[in-house]
Design a protein around this motif. Structure first.
Motif, mmCIF file in Angstrom:
data_model
loop_
_atom_site.group_PDB
_atom_site.id
_atom_site.type_symbol
_atom_site.label_atom_id
_atom_site.label_comp_id
_atom_site.label_asym_id
_atom_site.label_seq_id
_atom_site.Cartn_x
_atom_site.Cartn_y
_atom_site.Cartn_z
ATOM 1 N N LEU A 91 0.857 -1.182 0.000
ATOM 2 C CA LEU A 91 0.000 0.000 0.000
ATOM 3 C C LEU A 91 0.893 1.232 0.000
ATOM 4 C CD1 LEU A 91 -2.851 1.214 0.229
ATOM 5 C CD2 LEU A 91 -2.590 1.131 2.721
ATOM 6 N N GLN A 92 0.792 2.042 -1.099
ATOM 7 C CA GLN A 92 1.563 3.274 -1.219
ATOM 8 C C GLN A 92 0.633 4.374 -1.720
ATOM 9 O OE1 GLN A 92 5.713 3.046 -2.651
ATOM 10 N NE2 GLN A 92 5.276 0.910 -3.243
ATOM 11 N N TRP A 93 0.781 5.604 -1.164
ATOM 12 C CA TRP A 93 -0.054 6.725 -1.573
ATOM 13 C C TRP A 93 0.660 8.024 -1.261
ATOM 14 C CZ3 TRP A 93 -1.569 10.105 2.295
ATOM 15 C CH2 TRP A 93 -1.442 9.631 3.609
ATOM 16 N N ASN A 168 2.598 -3.873 3.752
ATOM 17 C CA ASN A 168 2.159 -5.062 3.019
ATOM 18 C C ASN A 168 0.739 -5.397 3.473
ATOM 19 O OD1 ASN A 168 4.585 -5.504 1.583
ATOM 20 N ND2 ASN A 168 5.514 -6.390 3.411
ATOM 21 N N VAL A 169 -0.191 -5.435 2.544
ATOM 22 C CA VAL A 169 -1.602 -5.630 2.866
ATOM 23 C C VAL A 169 -2.153 -6.784 2.035
ATOM 24 C CG1 VAL A 169 -1.939 -3.213 3.514
ATOM 25 C CG2 VAL A 169 -2.280 -3.903 1.140
ATOM 26 N N THR A 170 -3.304 -7.314 2.485
ATOM 27 C CA THR A 170 -3.970 -8.402 1.773
ATOM 28 C C THR A 170 -5.384 -7.972 1.421
ATOM 29 O OG1 THR A 170 -4.696 -9.381 3.856
ATOM 30 C CG2 THR A 170 -2.616 -10.154 2.952
ATOM 31 N N ALA A 171 -5.921 -8.615 0.370
ATOM 32 C CA ALA A 171 -7.277 -8.306 -0.085
ATOM 33 C C ALA A 171 -8.260 -8.510 1.059
ATOM 34 C CB ALA A 171 -7.641 -9.185 -1.278
ATOM 35 N N GLY A 172 -9.174 -7.552 1.183
ATOM 36 C CA GLY A 172 -10.185 -7.605 2.218
ATOM 37 C C GLY A 172 -9.865 -6.751 3.425
ATOM 38 N N GLN A 173 -8.586 -6.320 3.585
ATOM 39 C CA GLN A 173 -8.247 -5.455 4.692
ATOM 40 C C GLN A 173 -8.800 -4.058 4.477
ATOM 41 O OE1 GLN A 173 -3.852 -6.219 4.975
ATOM 42 N NE2 GLN A 173 -4.327 -6.299 7.180
ATOM 43 N N SER A 174 -9.097 -3.371 5.591
ATOM 44 C CA SER A 174 -9.610 -2.006 5.531
ATOM 45 C C SER A 174 -8.871 -1.175 6.571
ATOM 46 C CB SER A 174 -11.120 -1.983 5.800
ATOM 47 O OG SER A 174 -11.606 -0.653 5.803
#
Length: 868
Positions: A91-93, A168-174
């Motif tokens: 996740l980068q922004w 590092n993130v996984t699908a479904g995380q919020s």
């Protein structure tokens, strides 16, 4: 300086609806890449403090350990966003402030903090101060941008103090993101997501993959919606077409679903689109069923779909002892393992294929393990150790038999020629299945023989020997030395030897051969100690040690009549001449006696003799002594003189200094053979006393006007005298007392010597110093002329016979003032006082001193006149 103001995003139109200012966590809206939206200072109406510094939800330290801490206390009206991850990755922004031309402004301070939003419970944890953040950044440089990115992805002009490392993130995380416009600037900003993880704005649901026949559980994410309603446009396999949370979906094929989400007030509507992919389950193959013989390894061969993993499970037959087991090699995770089992029966091997989507799918192979039934009977050998035993095998269905563990096979089930032991016998059928067991043949009791003990006899004696046997009924005894088959026999040996015997039973079984050893006592012998030598009258001995024959005690008889019993005897004696001793030894048997002789030799004694260089001598005396004993009789010497001197192993000695007296001398001589003799000579050495020279004189002290002196001798142990008087008359004399005359009116120091002699010529000399002292004489001039010419410029006195160290001279003027003084009898006065000439006139002087001989005190006074 920054002002505590918050970032607020007033209105932003996006594909998912209207984005209103989210001043509270519960009003958070979904965030995604959004270009150029405006921000403005916070609305005072909503200007409430969101956090306190150092809270669990707003810590002072950065949770990632990079850059500064999180938000400051008092930052208000923050903007809350939700970040919904739909694909796994990093996740980068970034958020970049824009100027009026749409370019980066490079100004403004943007702080932020981010928490996990698990099951949409993030706001409750934040408001309750129990949820710690996963990342935060207190904008370090206020250059108009911030975010979360790796350095390679920093926007132009970015500072590392304004950016946190990616997550590092996984699908479904919020996640919940709180943005703060710390400097209260009014400008547009760009929000951009560019990591490998994908985020979605608005309502959404996660794509899923299921196995055919299984179901998926679907929850629609609706950030920012209040009491939304749901309408599934595709309802195939949907359990609740109006549901939005935990809806069960069971499609039979891959299906893309669309769900319309509606909020009544304020009016919002969006559509969530997602795909449920359906895959067919795998079909593992465990291979064909098998039949094998027990002991033959079972080879399994399974197959599964690519990308999946598998393992085998063994189902073994029950009710067996020991319990049936199955062992996989190399392991149960191999598709082609080799299995070893320990019992016959039916085994099932289940191949389990593991799919991440479909779970575990199985296939089973059945393996039948066969085993023959087998027994064996044995007939034991007739005699212990013989090879006439037989073995018979019984096995139903067997066609071949082996009596050597399968090395060779035969059609007969019986075979003979076996000795006692354990044998492995086998049987096999036409299928090749075989089984082996052991057959044991045991020996009958062995014929054993017992014999009499080995024995010892005297020479010409008779020994009775015997044998007995067990392991049979009757026996014959076979002796090597005799044909008689008897159990008891007698022998008369002349040398030591063995007598072997062997027993034979009535069945013809033989014992092992054993032997009886008959020993003859040795002949009688003895050893005499070597001849010895000693000094006359000294005790010494000869010794004999006996052996052989029947053994001790022996009777030992000496020629002198001494008789001893035992193995050893000693003859002691102190002869004065060489003597021979004879000894005879008997034992208690018929052995011939032994006779030996020994000698004690007697050495001669030395005869000590001495000589001296001179005797008597004057003290202090030193004597030289010499050993005059026969040199052939001298090995060691010890001298002793009664003054304490001792000398070892020297033939000539010099004594220490001896004073008046008589002294004994002892010489101890040891001969080369060690014989010792000594002689003591009483008062052998005489030391005469030496005179002690001494004298006195009168008068004493001698003065310069009384120089006739009488010298008297006061010597000890002297008979004659020699005087020496240098400087006097006479200058020498041999009288005991002598009067001499020294020069009159003169002082001086003279040395007088006296030599005192004894009648033996022993002398002593003494020299003493005679000092002629001056008598007290004084001369004081009565005038002097210190007028600067060369005559009579100073005044001094002349004095003799006084103590120079006790002298004082003072000169007074008419008023009694001291104008000059001295403690030196040879000092001179120049007629001045403190360097100034005194006036012409008469001055009084006073002398105070003592006589050097008697210490008598003197005081003189007078006058002196200064004439100028």
């Amino acid at each position: 300086m920054k002002k505590l103001l918050s970032l607020c995003m007033y209105v932003c139109m996006s594909s998912f609806g209207i984005w209103a200012q989210p001043n509270d966590c519960n009003e958070a809206v979904s965030a995604c890449s959004t270009p150029s939206f405006p921000i403005a200072p916070p609305n005072p109406a909503t200007n409430t403090v969101d956090f306190g510094v150092g809270w669990v939800s707003n810590p002072t330290s950065n949770p990632q350990g990079v850059n500064s801490g999180c938000l400051l206390s008092g930052e208000t009206s923050s903007t809350f966003l939700t970040i919904n991850v739909v694909t796994s990755g990093t996740l980068q922004w970034s958020m970049i402030g824009l100027n009026t031309f749409g370019n980066p402004s490079n100004t403004g301070c943007f702080d932020w903090i981010m928490w996990p939003n698990v099951n949409n419970n993030g706001c409750a944890g934040i408001n309750g101060n129990t949820l710690p953040p996963v990342a935060c950044n207190w904008n370090g440089t206020c250059n108009g941008n911030t975010g979360m990115a790796s350095p390679a992805n920093y926007p132009p002009g970015a500072s590392s103090s304004s950016y946190q490392p990616p997550l590092n993130v996984t699908a479904g995380q919020s996640f919940i993101l709180c943005l703060s416009n710390y400097s209260s600037v009014q400008q547009n900003v760009n929000l951009n997501f560019f990591g490998t993880a994908s985020v979605v704005c608005g309502v959404s649901a996660i794509d899923q993959t299921i196995c055919s026949g299984n179901s998926a559980n679907v929850t629609i994410s609706t950030p920012g919606y209040v009491n939304p309603t749901f309408n599934w446009l595709i309802t195939t396999g949907v359990s609740n077409p109006t549901g939005g949370s935990n809806v069960t979906v069971t499609p039979t094929v891959t299906t893309t679903y669309s769900v319309v989400v509606t909020q009544v007030s304020p009016p919002l509507q969006d559509t969530a689109t997602f795909t449920i992919t359906v895959v067919n389950p795998p079909a593992p193959n465990a291979g064909p069923d098998q039949t094998v013989c027990l002991g033959t390894p079972i080879s399994l061969s399974g197959s599964i779909s690519a990308g999946n993993t598998a393992s085998w499970q063994a189902i073994v037959p029950t009710g067996m002892t020991p319990a049936a087991t199955a062992t996989f090699s190399p392991n149960s995770s191999s598709l082609t393992p080799v299995v070893t089992v320990n019992q016959p029966g039916t085994y099932k091997f289940v191949l389990k294929e593991i799919s991440t989507t479909c779970g575990i799918i199985t296939d089973t192979v059945v393996v039948t393990v066969s085993q023959l039934a087998l027994t064996a009977s044995a007939t034991n050998p007739v005699c212990y150790g013989s090879s006439d035993g037989t073995i018979a095998i019984t096995s139903a269905g067997a066609t071949q038999y082996s009596f050597n563990n399968g090395v060779s096979w035969q059609a007969s089930d019986t075979q003979g020629g076996f000795a006692a032991g354990t044998y492995t016998v086998c049987a096999k059928n036409t299928l090749g299945c075989q089984k082996c067991i052991t057959a044991t043949l045991t020996n009958p009791p062995a014929v054993t023989i017992a014999i009499s003990n080995d024995t010892v006899i005297c020479q010409n004696g008779t020994a009775t020997i015997w044998a007995s046997a067990t392991g049979g009924s009757t026996y014959s005894y076979h002796w090597d030395h005799s044909p008689a088959l008897v159990a008891v026999t007698q022998v008369n040996p002349t040398v030591n030897g063995y007598y072997p015997v062997q027993a034979e039973s009535n069945l013809g079984c033989w014992s092992n051969k054993d032997s009886i050893y008959v020993t003859l006592n040795p002949v009688l012998s003895a050893v005499m100690s070597p001849d010895v030598s000693t000094c006359p009258g000294y005790m010494d001995s000869v010794m004999v040690v006996a052996s052989g024959g029947i053994g001790a005690p022996y009777t030992i008889t000496w020629s002198g009549g001494q008789v001893d019993l035992g193995a050893m005897s000693t003859q002691k004696d102190n002869p004065h001449q060489t003597t021979t001793y004879t000894v005879t030894i008997h034992d208690a048997c018929e052995t011939t006696p032994v006779t030996l002789t020994g000698v004690i030799n007697v050495y001669p004694l030395p005869v000590p003799q001495i000589g001296v260089d001179q005797n008597p001598k004057c003290e202090p005396a030193v004597f030289n002594l010499v050993n005059q004993t026969d040199p052939m009789m001298v090995q060691n010497t010890l001298w002793r003189i009664s003054n304490g001197d001792e000398f070892i192993d020297v033939n000539s000695v010099t004594s220490s200094v001896m004073m008046h007296g008589d002294y004994d001398v002892q010489l101890i001589v040891t001969s080369p053979e060690g014989c010792i003799d000594s002689v003591t000579w009483t008062d052998y050495l005489t030391v005469m006393q030496t005179p002690v020279a001494d004298f006195k004189w009168s008068p004493n002290p001698v003065t310069m006007f009384n120089t006739e002196v009488l010298f008297s001798e006061y010597s000890l142990y002297a008979d004659s005298y020699e005087w020496s008087f240098p400087g006097a008359k006479p200058s020498s004399s041999t009288n005991a007392d002598q009067k001499v005359l020294y020069p009159d009116g003169e002082t001086g120091t003279y040395y007088v010597t006296l030599i005192a002699k004894s009648y033996l010529g022993c002398t002593d000399t003494v020299t003493k110093q005679v000092v002629v002292l001056p008598e007290v004489l004084l001369y004081a001039p009565n005038a002097f002329t210190p007028d600067g010419d060369e005559f009579n410029q100073s005044w001094r006195i002349y004095i003799e016979g006084i103590d120079e160290y006790d002298f004082e001279l003072q000169v007074y003027n008419r008023w009694g003032e001291i104008v000059w003084e001295s403690h030196d009898s040879e000092a001179s006065w120049d007629g001045t006082y403190n360097g100034v000439p005194v006036p012409q006139g008469s001055y009084t002087w006073v002398i105070r001193t003592r006589e050097v001989i008697s210490d008598k005190k003197y005081v003189w006074n007078g006058t002196v006149t200064i004439v100028r």
